[in-house]
Design a protein around this motif. Sequence first.
Motif, PDB file in Angstrom:
ATOM      1  N   UNK A  96      36.678  13.787  15.436  1.00 33.37           N
ATOM      2  CA  UNK A  96      36.027  15.061  15.146  1.00 33.37           C
ATOM      3  C   UNK A  96      34.513  14.910  15.145  1.00 33.37           C
ATOM      4  N   UNK A  97      34.002  13.853  14.528  1.00 31.44           N
ATOM      5  CA  UNK A  97      32.560  13.617  14.482  1.00 31.44           C
ATOM      6  C   UNK A  97      31.996  13.419  15.885  1.00 31.44           C
ATOM      7  N   UNK A 155      29.228  18.307  21.398  1.00 29.75           N
ATOM      8  CA  UNK A 155      29.028  19.749  21.533  1.00 29.75           C
ATOM      9  C   UNK A 155      27.630  20.176  21.118  1.00 29.75           C
ATOM     10  N   UNK A 156      27.023  19.476  20.165  1.00 25.38           N
ATOM     11  CA  UNK A 156      25.695  19.857  19.690  1.00 25.38           C
ATOM     12  C   UNK A 156      24.581  19.403  20.612  1.00 25.38           C
ATOM     13  N   UNK A 178      18.275  17.347  17.731  1.00 28.44           N
ATOM     14  CA  UNK A 178      18.278  16.385  18.825  1.00 28.44           C
ATOM     15  C   UNK A 178      16.851  16.108  19.274  1.00 28.44           C
ATOM     16  N   UNK A 179      16.526  14.831  19.345  1.00 24.83           N
ATOM     17  CA  UNK A 179      15.256  14.405  19.925  1.00 24.83           C
ATOM     18  C   UNK A 179      15.582  13.704  21.231  1.00 24.83           C
ATOM     19  N   UNK A 180      14.892  14.111  22.289  1.00 24.14           N
ATOM     20  CA  UNK A 180      15.169  13.563  23.606  1.00 24.14           C
ATOM     21  C   UNK A 180      13.851  13.240  24.283  1.00 24.14           C
TER      22      UNK A 180
END
Length: 127
Positions: A37-38, A44-45, A115-117
């Motif tokens: 699940x994690x 998905x995020x 999120x850092x990208x």
Amino acid sequence: MERMNEDGQWIVLMGFIVSVSLFVLAIIINQSVTVGQTTSEAVLEFPKNEITEVREAVIDIAKKDPSSDILKKDLYALSMDRMNAVVYYDITNKKYEDDYYKYDEILIRFNNGVTKYNETYWLPEKK
């Protein structure tokens, strides 16, 4: 004194071993569901489409007018308005050259709070 029947002890011992084994298997199955699940939530995020759109826009800017501050401000405003993300990019012209191509270095930073990208892209241009 009458002799004791010890056959029942093996039945009790095997029952204890089977019950402990079932308990360990139940813990492992429970943990695998939690990990799955994690992992799926993290996938998905991740804003793959937003990053792809920003990347395409920055590459178009690098090909057309890499030193434009207006385009940089427009991209910043659009990313804040549509994606709730902070986008920073920097384009360095002719960072690297070889016999056939010269390469512009494009540094893209994307941060939406979750999120850092960071990406460094080398844009080739034929000499």
